[in-house]
Design a protein around this motif. Structure first.
Motif, PDB file in Angstrom:
ATOM      1  N   THR A 255      12.501 -14.608   6.387  1.00  0.00           N
ATOM      2  CA  THR A 255      11.946 -14.700   5.038  1.00  0.00           C
ATOM      3  C   THR A 255      11.156 -15.982   4.872  1.00  0.00           C
ATOM      4  OG1 THR A 255      13.925 -13.568   4.311  1.00  0.00           O
ATOM      5  CG2 THR A 255      12.552 -14.576   2.619  1.00  0.00           C
TER       6      THR A 255
ATOM      7  N   ARG B  29       7.979 -16.025   6.863  1.00  0.00           N
ATOM      8  CA  ARG B  29       6.918 -15.227   6.257  1.00  0.00           C
ATOM      9  C   ARG B  29       6.245 -15.967   5.105  1.00  0.00           C
ATOM     10  NH1 ARG B  29       5.459 -10.179   6.091  1.00  0.00           N
ATOM     11  NH2 ARG B  29       5.342 -10.054   3.824  1.00  0.00           N
ATOM     12  N   LEU B  30       7.069 -16.596   4.296  1.00  0.00           N
ATOM     13  CA  LEU B  30       6.534 -17.248   3.110  1.00  0.00           C
ATOM     14  C   LEU B  30       5.833 -18.558   3.433  1.00  0.00           C
ATOM     15  CD1 LEU B  30       9.396 -16.474   0.617  1.00  0.00           C
ATOM     16  CD2 LEU B  30       7.094 -15.508   0.651  1.00  0.00           C
TER      17      LEU B  30
ATOM     18  N   GLN C  83      16.769 -21.736   0.343  1.00  0.00           N
ATOM     19  CA  GLN C  83      15.651 -21.008   0.958  1.00  0.00           C
ATOM     20  C   GLN C  83      14.343 -21.778   0.803  1.00  0.00           C
ATOM     21  OE1 GLN C  83      16.351 -17.151  -0.963  1.00  0.00           O
ATOM     22  NE2 GLN C  83      16.197 -16.210   1.052  1.00  0.00           N
TER      23      GLN C  83
END
Lengths: 861, 253
Positions: A485, A488-489, A776
């Motif tokens: 995640t 990707r970001l 995150q």
């Protein structure tokens, strides 16, 4: 303007951390530059001091060409030459001191382990007011004329040895130990700075007991006021015909000393330039960061009537503040760094030039500050232009991350590169001195190599924005495995501002490239040393003598008689003159080299060449010498042997490596020619080869026999490690400097990431609102940094390997042959270090990002 | 309308924060219940506390006192991670300014909550959901446009699609039409209305615009940190503002 100046100051103060980072960045760059300059000045001073000390008050040195030295009749002839007022003979010989276990303590044992230089002088000339060599006494009295066994010892050496005035110093001579009484202590390190304080001065007349009937190693001559060096040389040419000699004056000596330090100076200068480059990146980032935050503010200023020129000035004043502060801090850091360099390196080059200081050169202070400020201003140029372009309308519209053109990126890079390059070019001649890198022959080649390095770094930096996309995607793959995640970001943010990312990655790339290149150089230097010695020395160990051992003495036979010894081969090192240049030469036995399978022939028939070598009239030259003089098999070397005569030596072979000489590789000459034409009296070393598997068993017995014959046995590996130790010390210093460059790159990453975070406060707010946890967000920024680290590490290691090949033979560090090696371990370590630094740099920006308040972020416009 | 368990309940919420030296009481005791499938509008002038209330309802911020209960769970005392997970799985937000990530295309922006949750929005059921919400906001075919290639209204509809994509218990919209012209604002409201009318999506909308509030089943009027009045409009398809404006005028607004 004062109003705008205050505005500039305030905007820097508003972001103290970022301002501090930029100042530290430019300071580190200036520090390395200034340290290089101060060390340089120290080296120059050391060279000057060495020349003064070595040449004393003399105008001309007449050196002995042959090992037996200059005879009394030569000395008489020199003294009789018109224009000569004083002629002081000097004998210099390396030997060992013998320790008396009864009178000296164990604590001093170490001081006896290293060789000392015995310097024989004529006390009737030197040590008097009329003398040429100044002997400053710290205690005791001078030597009495007449040849009594008296010695002067540097006070520090006497202290190390645990001896004082009136104590007995036992010097190992070629006929055994000889007792000398210490009559005086010398101030400082003694008369020869290159002896590093380990010199013992004795009367020349007493040295016959030590070293047999050797004449002076050289005669230092002072000329009458009216006489010219040229005139005296012409006179000597007429009067001194019975013995060959070598003339040198101060300039020659200074030149050869400077040549031996040039490689070091060039590399230091190079690293300084690279570090400064990194500092420039940091400044650029800071200023553009400040700008992108203040687009609206500047738009308002423009709407309120500020001209484009005023906005330019605003940015440049900011840069000036950063540049001045950074440069001043850099001077302080640089001074500390130069102390460190001087302490680490100590003696430099194969001639052992001491570094004085550090010396603070006034022009160096000015130069470092000037370069620091210039580089800062160059880095500010593009942000200033960008700021000027901000239209008053920007103040009224929501901030939009604009994409800048590739042309803009290239233009800015070109500006910085040219500035740093011009600064570098101005700096290199100072660093190199007027003599260039030895071995490369000319000044142009000396500057050529650093330019090549610069070109490689420039190309890598220019290519970075172009390869950033695909490389960045590849680089994020490993992170995508664990943190899909976040990977990707974070992927997109590298291309958010390609120029900024490219510059950040570029700084890291360059620092890592230097580390890898230095590793490659050190590796190839090691490999070259090992390969070199193994390739040419026909033995497992070398027994060295402090005096020439004649063939008639039977030493060779006694060594060969030790059980387990397969072969003993005598070697003598001497010098010849060729086309007016001193050339190292070695007397070797061709049959031994043939039987032992040494030497790699590149041209000529191996068997025939080695037989011809022993027969006489033939020589084998190493490729380096062949290349330098444009020689090939079949050519004839005309070598002067004194008395206006010369012998011809025909080249029968070209080999990859010759014997190690004093300042390069030696040409090989057969024993018969060496003794009959070149005055070689005997071997100064014996290469000893054990029978297979016998080395361990035969070693101790051989060592005992060798010591009984006044020989010092050293295994080949011992010689290798001694050479390698010197390399390592030097390279560890360069590594430290290169690490500084990576550190600066790390600061740059902190800056870039912080900027990326501030630019997307809103985005991060949305991500948090959409359910991204703080952790995150934190990881996303770290992954972003890691990706930059991977890209930088990849490009840096690649450029480093290329640089390693390009730098291949910076003289005095690695040798031309042998080829560079790819330092895999170091590449691994450098990559890990770079990625680690990058991710560490992400810590603070990631913290900022993870603490962004969602409510403020989404409301803020 | 049958009595149901409320999907969202606010009990006596207060919010106090420091603005420089001054203490601001943004909310001074607000209670509110929202039933599943309801479309509720919070109306008030600037600084009335309506946005603050929305932030508390969505778990973006924590109340000074009082509780927020979403789907039977008290969310106002959750720690940051738990509140974040709740936002990811149970709520969807639409903000006034087009809150799209400029580097991602429309589909990627819509799939963001799924991506954050570790799903791949290009595959399987997740892809199906993305496609579905694109249809709902009437943006089929624009999946791979980047935000700067979309009009302001389209961008906001992408933001609505993103709020709907993980089928949240409640969608919270903070002045979604505040930055748009009359017609474009209408498209946004229609999209929200469709999700409520066709899918039974619960919506809380913050606005100061009577035209927007007219889409709601019920309007809560907020003034000075308190709910001043409640105007029940009932579910209508005409969205006329006449009745609402009449009531507001009675309140002196």
């Amino acid at each position: 303007m004062t109003g705008l100046g205050r505005f500039a100051w305030r905007s820097l103060r508003a972001r103290p951390l970022r301002t501090a980072l930029s100042i530290v960045g430019i300071a580190l760059g200036v520090a390395v530059l200034f340290a290089a300059l101060a060390t340089d000045a120290g080296i120059e001073a050391g060279v000057g001091r060495t020349v003064d000390a070595v040449m004393g008050q003399s105008d001309l040195r007449i050196g002995a060409f042959e090992e037996r030295g200059l005879s009394q009749s030569s000395l008489a002839a020199i003294r009789a030459t018109p224009g000569v007022t004083v002629a002081a003979p000097v004998l210099e010989q390396q030997t060992y001191l013998q320790r008396d276990p009864l009178t000296t303590s164990d604590a001093t044992a170490g001081a006896y382990g290293s060789p000392v230089t015995v310097i024989g002088i004529d006390p009737a000339i030197d040590g008097t007011a009329a003398g040429i060599h100044d002997l400053q006494l710290a205690a005791g009295q001078g030597l009495t004329s007449g040849g009594a066994a008296e010695a002067l010892v540097p006070a520090s050496l006497a202290h190390d040895l645990g001896l004082g005035i009136s104590d007995t110093l036992t010097i190992l001579g070629s006929n055994g130990p000889e007792p000398y009484r210490i009559v005086g202590l010398l101030a400082g390190g003694g008369p020869d700075p290159t002896a590093a304080g380990r010199a013992v001065v004795v009367p020349l007349a007493s040295t016959s007991a030590l070293f047999g009937s050797r004449g002076a190693s050289w005669v230092d001559v002072r000329l009458a006021d009216a006489a010219t060096v040229g005139g005296v040389i012409a006179e000597l040419d007429q009067s001194l015909t019975f013995e060959p000699y070598v003339l040198s004056d101060r300039a020659d000596l200074a030149a050869s000393l400077q040549a031996s330090t040039a490689g070091f100076q060039a590399l230091t200068a190079l690293i300084a330039a690279v570090t400064l480059f990194g500092g420039a990146f940091l400044i650029f980032n800071t200023l553009s960061m400040t700008l992108s935050e203040r687009v609206r503010e500047i738009g308002l200023l423009r709407a309120a009537g500020a001209t484009r020129r005023q906005v330019h000035r605003l940015v440049l004043v900011q840069a000036l503040i950063l540049g001045v502060a950074g440069s001043i801090l850099g001077l302080v850091l640089g001074f500390g760094l130069s102390i460190l360099i001087v302490r680490t390196v100590g003696l430099l080059g194969d001639r052992g030039v001491p570094i004085d200081g550090p010396i603070v050169p006034p022009q160096g202070v000015a130069f470092a500050i000037l370069v620091g400020i210039l580089v800062t201003l160059a880095a500010a140029l593009e942000p200033a232009i960008q700021a000027g372009r901000i239209s008053p309308i920007e103040a009224l519209r929501p901030a939009q991350a604009g994409r800048r053109s590739i042309a803009g990126q290239l233009r800015w890079l070109a500006a910085v590169v040219v500035t740093v390059g011009v600064a570098g070019l101005a700096f290199w001649p100072i660093a190199l001195g007027p003599f260039g890198v030895p071995g490369s022959g000319t000044d142009a080649a000396g500057i050529g190599r650093p330019l090549l390095v610069y070109a490689v770094l420039l190309i890598v930096t220019l290519l970075t924005p172009l390869v950033l996309g695909p490389l960045g995607r590849l680089a994020s793959l490993p992170f995508a495995l664990f943190l899909p995640t976040e990977a990707r970001l974070s992927r997109g943010s590298l291309s958010r501002d390609r120029k900024r990312t490219a510059l950040t990655v570029g700084a890291l790339t360059i620092g890592l490239a230097m580390i890898v290149a230095l590793g490659g150089l050190a590796g190839s230097a090691h490999a070259a040393t090992d390969a070199w010695l193994t390739d040419v020395i026909p033995g497992d160990l070398v027994a060295t003598s402090i005096r020439p051992v004649g063939a008639a003495e039977g030493v060779s036979e006694q060594l060969a008689a030790v059980a387990g010894v397969a072969r003993v081969s005598p070697i003598a090192r001497f010098a010849v003159a060729f086309r007016g240049v001193r050339l190292d030469a070695a007397a070797v036995a061709g049959s031994d080299l043939g039987a032992d399978g040494r030497l790699t022939f590149l041209a000529g028939d191996r068997r025939a060449a080695l037989i011809a070598l022993d027969a006489g009239g033939s020589t084998i030259v190493p490729q380096a010498v062949a290349d330098e003089f444009g020689l090939q098999v079949g050519d004839t070397l005309e070598l002067p042997v004194g008395g206006g005569e010369a012998v011809d030596e025909r080249i029968v072979g070209v080999v990859a490596r010759g014997m190690p000489g004093q300042s390069g590789e030696a040409i090989l000459i057969g024993w018969s020619d060496a003794t009959s034409h070149f005055g070689v009296l005997g071997a100064d070393a014996f290469a000893i080869r054990f029978a297979p598997g016998q080395a361990v068993a035969a070693g101790p017995a051989l060592a005992a026999v060798a010591r009984g014959l006044a020989l010092e046995p050293t295994p080949l590996s011992g010689i290798e490690s001694a050479i390698n130790d010197a390399f390592d010390r030097l390279f560890s210093l360069f590594d430290t400097l290169a690490l500084l460059a990576v550190l600066i790159a790390g600061l740059g990453i902190v800056n870039t990431l912080t900027m990326n975070v501030y630019e997307r406060v809103r985005e991060i707010g949305i991500l948090r609102a959409a359910g991204m946890t703080r952790r995150q967000v934190w990881r996303m920024v770290v992954v972003e940094a890691g990706t930059m680290g991977v890209v930088g590490a990849f490009l840096g290691c690649l450029a480093g390997v290329v640089l390693g090949f390009a730098l291949g033979g910076v003289a005095g560090l690695g040798s031309s042959a042998g080829g560079p090696t790819i330092p895999w371990l170091r590449i691994g370590l450098a990559a890990a270090f770079g990625i680690g630094i990058a991710m560490l740099a992400a810590f603070q920006p990631a913290r900022i990002a993870s603490r962004i308040s969602i409510v403020r972020a989404v409301q803020f416009e | 309308m049958a009595i149901q368990q409320p999907i969202l309940e606010a009990r006596d919420l207060t919010k106090r924060y420091a603005l420089g030296e001054t203490i601001v009481d943004a909310l001074r005791g607000v209670s509110l219940t929202v039933q599943p499938g309801e479309f509720v509008a919070l109306m008030g002038s600037s600084g009335s506390g309506k946005s603050t209330l929305l932030h508390l309802l969505g778990g973006l911020d924590r109340p000074t006192t009082g509780d927020v209960i979403l789907g039977g769970e008290t969310i106002s005392d959750l720690d940051d991670d738990a509140a974040t997970r709740l936002r990811r799985d149970r709520t969807g937000f639409v903000f006034q300014f087009f809150n799209l990530i400029p580097l991602l295309d429309a589909a990627e922006n819509v799939g963001l909550p799924l991506t954050i949750a570790g799903q791949d929005p290009r595959r399987g059921e997740a892809a199906e959901r993305v496609r579905d919400v694109f249809e709902l906001v009437d943006l089929g075919g624009k999946q791979h446009h980047r935000p700067d290639q979309l009009s302001a209204g389209e961008q906001q509809r992408v933001a609505i699609a993103r709020a709907l994509v993980n089928r949240p218990a409640i969608v919270l919209a903070d002045e979604p039409t505040g930055n748009l012209d009359f017609t474009t604002g209408g498209e946004i409201l229609e999209a929200l209305w469709r999700s409520c009318a066709q899918r039974g999506q619960t919506i809380v909308l913050v606005t100061h615009d009577a035209k927007a509030a007219a889409y709601a089943d019920r309007v809560e009027v907020i003034q000075d940190g308190l709910i001043r009045d409640e105007i029940v409009l009932g579910r209508r398809a005409d969205h006329t503002t006449t009745a609402l404006i009449a009531r507001l005028a009675q309140l002196g607004l």
